[in-house]
Design an enzyme around this catalytic site. Structure first.
Site, PDB file in Angstrom:
ATOM      1  N   ASP A   1      27.821 -26.780  52.888  1.00 41.63           N
ATOM      2  CA  ASP A   1      27.219 -25.852  51.939  1.00 41.63           C
ATOM      3  C   ASP A   1      28.303 -25.252  51.046  1.00 41.63           C
ATOM      4  O   ASP A   1      29.262 -24.656  51.544  1.00 41.63           O
ATOM      5  CB  ASP A   1      26.489 -24.732  52.685  1.00 41.63           C
ATOM      6  CG  ASP A   1      25.538 -23.955  51.787  1.00 41.63           C
ATOM      7  OD1 ASP A   1      25.972 -23.520  50.710  1.00 41.63           O
ATOM      8  OD2 ASP A   1      24.374 -23.784  52.170  1.00 41.63           O
TER       9      ASP A   1
ATOM     10  N   HIS B   1      23.373 -27.086  49.161  1.00 39.29           N
ATOM     11  CA  HIS B   1      22.969 -25.737  49.558  1.00 39.29           C
ATOM     12  C   HIS B   1      21.575 -25.787  50.171  1.00 39.29           C
ATOM     13  O   HIS B   1      20.637 -26.249  49.524  1.00 39.29           O
ATOM     14  CB  HIS B   1      22.986 -24.843  48.316  1.00 39.29           C
ATOM     15  CG  HIS B   1      22.799 -23.384  48.592  1.00 39.29           C
ATOM     16  ND1 HIS B   1      23.470 -22.721  49.598  1.00 39.29           N
ATOM     17  CD2 HIS B   1      22.022 -22.452  47.976  1.00 39.29           C
ATOM     18  CE1 HIS B   1      23.118 -21.447  49.586  1.00 39.29           C
ATOM     19  NE2 HIS B   1      22.237 -21.256  48.627  1.00 39.29           N
TER      20      HIS B   1
ATOM     21  N   SER C   1      19.349 -18.617  51.725  1.00 42.06           N
ATOM     22  CA  SER C   1      20.525 -18.004  51.135  1.00 42.06           C
ATOM     23  C   SER C   1      20.413 -16.477  51.146  1.00 42.06           C
ATOM     24  O   SER C   1      20.354 -15.887  52.225  1.00 42.06           O
ATOM     25  CB  SER C   1      20.719 -18.570  49.720  1.00 42.06           C
ATOM     26  OG  SER C   1      22.025 -18.380  49.263  1.00 42.06           O
TER      27      SER C   1
END
Length: 523
Positions: free
Chosen positions: A464, A492, A239
């Site tokens: 996601d 995620h 991320s």
């Protein structure tokens, strides 16, 4: 009121306490507090790394690891610190210490080097993440690498930025999650200004607060590489960690051995596009959660229309906050708490059952499950205090951009997005104002093509909720050596959740075998 984290892995309270004691036992000759104000130099020299003095960390950590999946690996843990310049304009000036952990498998063979971890956020603890990933990454990888995690500057155990009072954090989580009226948005703007003023007062100078930025953290990573004795860096970033990794690759392309950037943040999107993309991603993920719930053989605990059920619980909480049956809990759940719990659960399909059960319980008057989800997301600890996750997330996000979005535009977007993204649009729009009143030096992220780098593997996930797949596509296209791997799954991040993904990433990390660009792994 704040934009959603780019990734988060909250530190459990017992682990945080143990690691705080662990960090206190580490020493650094160059240590300094985080408020020292950097000065400038016209011709800064290159900083040099000090050797890491590793200390045994097994005693404080083993009681917390015992019984967890992966604990049978018998890993050995060490801790250390790496001092880095507060300002790279003055590389030989005052330094702050970065705290790190190294996990080594007892059966390590044919060691390749160190695999450095960043879990996202910004504000996620790399120390915490490395401990968890050492237990859960494929054992083929753990046997070939030391697993190394560090808390970036300003995060957790590395001179944490702390300027938002716990009471204010409670108010942030409890605040209106779908602000559309003039009064609701005025409250959002006022709270953002209050937080910005508190942080500016705490750190006194824009330079001190602006020191917590991604460009300098990438430079810190290169000192860490040097201190670890690695000629090139092997890195796994999730991320926000993809932003950090791609920034490192831009600054030091010849020092990249193998980089895995999982759940990539779109490098081409501005704040508006990012916020709208997140709103759309969360809406799609909620629909996937609802469909999954309706497919359960035992029946969906929140009925035939999960979206309406959530709206009813939020309406219930607005008419009278919902109490918790948890022992000693005095808080009552507002719509903001309900909404935060929903967002938190959408990050991982494994928490979907908890979300549906918690919503059903809240409808019947017990918000304990919703508080559990919301608190984990926000870094709220059992004693009512918070980690510095929110402080760091705000400070780093705002230091990384010079965009300032004014109130009139936020009001217009809140109305527009509320119609298009009913659960998440207005809140995403309101978050755009967060950095506008922020008083700190800004170090905007560079354009990143990492020309001259070794191949970089970018992993995207079609389901996601926070970093939708187009961001990974853009990241892979922008990087000169980018290679895209797509997983058709929900939640995620992708690695190590899927055998096809695992096989491709493992071969790349260990043998530098790059998968075919555009490879797609089924759910």
């Amino acid at each position: 009121m704040y934009s959603h984290h780019r990734g988060r892995r909250a530190v459990v309270p017992s682990l945080l306490a143990a690691l705080t004691l662990l960090a206190a036992g580490c020493t650094s000759d160059g240590g300094s507090d985080e408020e020292a104000t950097p000065s400038t130099s016209s011709a800064p020299a290159e900083p040099t790394a000090e050797p890491i003095e590793w200390e045994d960390c097994n005693e404080p950590l083993q009681p917390l690891i015992a019984g967890r999946p992966g604990s049978e690996r018998g890993l050995s843990f060490e801790c250390g610190q790496v001092p880095v310049p507060i300002s790279y304009d003055e590389p030989e000036g005052e330094r702050l210490p970065l705290t790190l952990v190294r996990a080594v498998h007892p059966g390590q063979t044919d060691r390749i080097g160190s695999l450095v971890i960043n879990p996202g956020g910004p504000g996620g603890s790399g120390v915490d993440a490395a401990i968890g990933l050492a237990l859960t990454l494929p054992e083929d990888v753990v046997r070939r690498f030391d697993i190394v995690g560090f808390d970036p500057r300003g995060v957790s155990l590395s001179s944490p930025v702390e300027c938002i009072p716990d009471e204010t954090k409670d108010r942030l989580i409890a605040s209106e999650p779908q602000p559309t009226s003039a009064e609701q948005l005025d409250d959002v703007f006022g709270l953002a200004r209050e937080v910005a003023e508190d942080c500016a007062e705490r750190y006194e100078s824009p330079a001190a607060l602006g020191a917590f930025n991604t460009v300098d953290t990438a430079r810190d990573m290169d000192l860490l590489r040097e201190a670890l004795g690695e000629e090139q860096l092997t890195y796994l970033g999730y991320s926000y960690g993809t932003t950090l990794g791609s920034t490192y690759a831009e600054l030091f392309p010849d020092r990249v051995r193998a980089f895995v950037l999982d759940a990539a943040v779109d490098p081409d999107a501005d704040a508006r596009a990012t916020a709208e993309s997140q709103a759309a991603g969360l809406e799609a993920s909620f629909d996937a959660f609802a469909q999954n719930c309706l497919s359960l053989i035992a029946g969906c605990p929140i009925g035939p229309d999960p979206r309406s059920f959530v709206e009813e619980v939020m309406l219930q909480a607005s008419q009278g906050p919902i109490p918790s049956a948890a022992e000693g809990e005095t808080r009552q759940a507002t719509p903001g708490v309900v909404h935060t719990a929903v967002v938190a659960a959408l990050y991982d399909t494994q928490t979907w059952p908890q979300l549906s059960q918690s919503l059903a319980a809240a409808r019947n008057g017990d918000a304990a499950g919703l508080f559990s989800l919301a608190d984990s997301y926000a870094g709220r600890l059992e004693d009512g205090t918070y980690s510095n996750q929110l402080d760091a997330n705000l400070a780093i996000n705002c230091a990384d951009t010079d965009e300032e979005i004014e109130t009139d535009e936020v009001r217009a977007l809140a109305a527009e997005w509320d119609a298009e993204y009913p659960l998440f649009g207005a809140g995403s729009a309101a978050g755009l104002y967060t950095c506008t009143p922020w008083e700190a030096e800004r170090t905007p992220l560079p354009q990143r093509d990492a020309e001259g780098s070794a191949p970089i593997l970018v992993v995207g996930n079609s389901g996601d909720p926070v970093t939708p797949l187009p961001g990974a596509v853009d990241m892979a296209e922008q990087l000169a050596s980018g290679v895209l791997l797509t997983w058709q799954g929900q939640g995620h991040t992708a690695y190590p959740k899927n055998p096809c993904v695992n096989d491709a990433v493992n071969r790349y990390l260990i043998d530098l075998v790059v998968p075919l660009d555009g490879l797609t792994c089924p759910a």
